[in-house]
Enzyme design. Structure first.
Site, PDB file in Angstrom:
ATOM      1  N   ASN A 120      -7.241   4.550   7.781  1.00 16.92           N
ATOM      2  CA  ASN A 120      -6.906   3.196   7.695  1.00 16.92           C
ATOM      3  C   ASN A 120      -7.375   2.497   6.497  1.00 16.92           C
ATOM      4  O   ASN A 120      -8.498   2.736   6.031  1.00 16.92           O
ATOM      5  CB  ASN A 120      -7.210   2.572   9.012  1.00 16.92           C
ATOM      6  CG  ASN A 120      -6.917   1.090   9.191  1.00 16.92           C
ATOM      7  OD1 ASN A 120      -5.468   0.687   8.831  1.00 16.92           O
ATOM      8  ND2 ASN A 120      -7.650   0.028   9.324  1.00 16.92           N
ATOM      9  N   LEU A 162      -3.573   2.693  17.789  1.00 20.69           N
ATOM     10  CA  LEU A 162      -3.021   4.009  17.968  1.00 20.69           C
ATOM     11  C   LEU A 162      -3.414   4.372  19.232  1.00 20.69           C
ATOM     12  O   LEU A 162      -4.619   4.304  19.616  1.00 20.69           O
ATOM     13  CB  LEU A 162      -3.337   5.088  16.874  1.00 20.69           C
ATOM     14  CG  LEU A 162      -2.273   5.020  15.815  1.00 20.69           C
ATOM     15  CD1 LEU A 162      -2.824   5.979  14.869  1.00 20.69           C
ATOM     16  CD2 LEU A 162      -0.874   5.315  15.819  1.00 20.69           C
ATOM     17  N   ASN A 189       1.094  -1.235   0.140  1.00 24.62           N
ATOM     18  CA  ASN A 189       0.206   0.058   0.010  1.00 24.62           C
ATOM     19  C   ASN A 189       0.862   1.408   0.109  1.00 24.62           C
ATOM     20  O   ASN A 189       0.576   2.274  -0.701  1.00 24.62           O
ATOM     21  CB  ASN A 189      -0.806  -0.044   1.154  1.00 24.62           C
ATOM     22  CG  ASN A 189      -2.242  -1.029   1.049  1.00 24.62           C
ATOM     23  OD1 ASN A 189      -3.031  -0.609   0.128  1.00 24.62           O
ATOM     24  ND2 ASN A 189      -2.184  -2.068   1.703  1.00 24.62           N
ATOM     25  N   HIS A 219      -8.589  -1.323   5.398  1.00 24.45           N
ATOM     26  CA  HIS A 219      -8.949  -2.639   5.803  1.00 24.45           C
ATOM     27  C   HIS A 219      -9.319  -3.414   4.750  1.00 24.45           C
ATOM     28  O   HIS A 219     -10.289  -2.959   4.043  1.00 24.45           O
ATOM     29  CB  HIS A 219     -10.228  -2.554   6.983  1.00 24.45           C
ATOM     30  CG  HIS A 219     -10.476  -3.781   7.676  1.00 24.45           C
ATOM     31  ND1 HIS A 219      -9.593  -4.390   8.596  1.00 24.45           N
ATOM     32  CD2 HIS A 219     -11.260  -4.588   7.264  1.00 24.45           C
ATOM     33  CE1 HIS A 219     -10.145  -5.404   8.671  1.00 24.45           C
ATOM     34  NE2 HIS A 219     -11.415  -5.738   7.995  1.00 24.45           N
ATOM     35  N   THR A 243      -4.597  -5.804  -4.916  1.00 22.36           N
ATOM     36  CA  THR A 243      -4.239  -5.384  -6.082  1.00 22.36           C
ATOM     37  C   THR A 243      -5.644  -4.418  -6.638  1.00 22.36           C
ATOM     38  O   THR A 243      -5.496  -3.228  -7.083  1.00 22.36           O
ATOM     39  CB  THR A 243      -3.777  -6.208  -7.080  1.00 22.36           C
ATOM     40  OG1 THR A 243      -4.659  -7.305  -7.250  1.00 22.36           O
ATOM     41  CG2 THR A 243      -2.451  -6.888  -6.837  1.00 22.36           C
TER      42      THR A 243
HETATM   43  C1  GRF Z   1      -3.087  -5.179   3.585  1.00 23.59           C
HETATM   44  O1  GRF Z   1      -4.065  -6.310   3.319  1.00 23.59           O
HETATM   45  C2  GRF Z   1      -3.750  -4.018   4.561  1.00 23.59           C
HETATM   46  O2  GRF Z   1      -5.005  -3.753   4.207  1.00 23.59           O
HETATM   47  C3  GRF Z   1      -3.529  -4.758   5.949  1.00 23.59           C
HETATM   48  O3  GRF Z   1      -2.318  -5.305   5.896  1.00 23.59           O
HETATM   49  C4  GRF Z   1      -2.018  -5.929   4.586  1.00 23.59           C
HETATM   50  C5  GRF Z   1      -0.625  -5.388   4.331  1.00 23.59           C
HETATM   51  O4  GRF Z   1      -0.357  -4.463   3.483  1.00 23.59           O
HETATM   52  N1  GRF Z   1      -4.112  -3.645   6.673  1.00 23.59           N
HETATM   53  P1  GRF Z   1       1.021  -3.984   3.103  1.00 23.59           P
HETATM   54  O5  GRF Z   1       1.564  -4.777   1.832  1.00 23.59           O
HETATM   55  O6  GRF Z   1       2.090  -4.050   4.063  1.00 23.59           O
HETATM   56  O7  GRF Z   1       0.617  -2.599   2.412  1.00 23.59           O
END
Ligand code: GRF
Length: 217
Positions: free
Chosen positions: A107, A93, A13, A109, A177
């Site tokens: 955030n 947090l 992300n 999710h 993705t």
């Molecule tokens: C993702 O699915 C995010 O939604 C979740 O943790 C996962 C890891 O994401 N909260 P990333 O590759 O570290 O961005």
């Protein structure tokens, strides 16, 4: 607008945010700091490649939650943070950070909230739960953060189909993705354009022309 991106894992992300910013798709946004709760998160490498300042605030090493909160708050303030983006950040947090940055922490999710969210619903678990329940669509949600898990006002959601042959892993990949990496940068852009308003615990998204001249959150 300065954003601080908080990570704990692979950083896909974070990568989507950095890519969107490099391609001028976020508007007037600077990623002023990346903060990781884990010293070995691959997200750190990704940030370093882009020359973004990184701070590790290890959850393991700073075991007192109030001390963690205090250090987080001072790091965010030092980076002159306008918006905090939790991009796979795996801890809750503390109250001081949440109240100082009220309606300024978002955030991502990996489910369509209010399904498959709350304490313990991270990583592969929301996808396993979606498959077990037999839902025909799942997806991702960007929301503001309050003091409870996955509970604040919803900014954006995007859905994908769940197929008979899906495994939790294949669904996770599709959600990451096709949903997460699309709506997280989009939400940041909407906030940067002053198009996100919170009223009665709900988000109202303004059309571009209605946002002109509005104060940022
Ligand atoms: C993702 O699915 C995010 O939604 C979740 O943790 C996962 C890891 O994401 N909260 P990333 O590759 O570290 O961005």
């Amino acid at each position: 607008m300065n954003i601080a991106v908080l990570v704990s894992g692979g950083g896909t992300n974070l990568q989507a945010i950095m890519d969107a910013n490099r391609n001028n798709q976020l508007g007037n946004v600077c990623i002023s700091i990346v903060i990781s709760s884990k010293p070995d998160a691959y997200a750190i490498k990704r940030a370093e490649i882009e020359n973004i300042p990184v701070l590790v605030l290890s959850k393991k090493e700073i075991s007192d939650p109030r001390e963690y909160d205090r250090r987080m708050l001072s790091a965010l303030d030092r980076a002159q943070t306008d918006i905090v983006v939790l991009a796979g950040f795996l801890s809750l947090l503390g109250p001081d950070v949440v109240s100082r940055y009220e309606n300024r922490i978002i955030n991502i999710h990996p489910s369509l909230i209010p399904a498959f969210c709350g304490p313990g619903m991270y990583g592969i678990r929301p996808h396993q739960a979606a498959i077990d329940r037999g839902v025909k669509v799942s997806g991702a949600t960007v929301h503001f953060v309050n003091r409870n898990y996955d509970d604040g006002p919803i900014i954006l959601q995007k859905a994908v189909c769940v197929f008979n042959e899906d495994t939790p892993e294949s669904l996770q990949l599709r959600v990451m993705t096709e949903c997460e990496q699309v709506i997280l940068p989009k939400a940041i852009r909407l906030i940067a354009e002053n198009r996100v308003i919170v009223e009665n615990n709900k988000v109202i998204l303004l059309a571009e022309e209605d946002a002109a001249g509005k104060e940022r959150l």
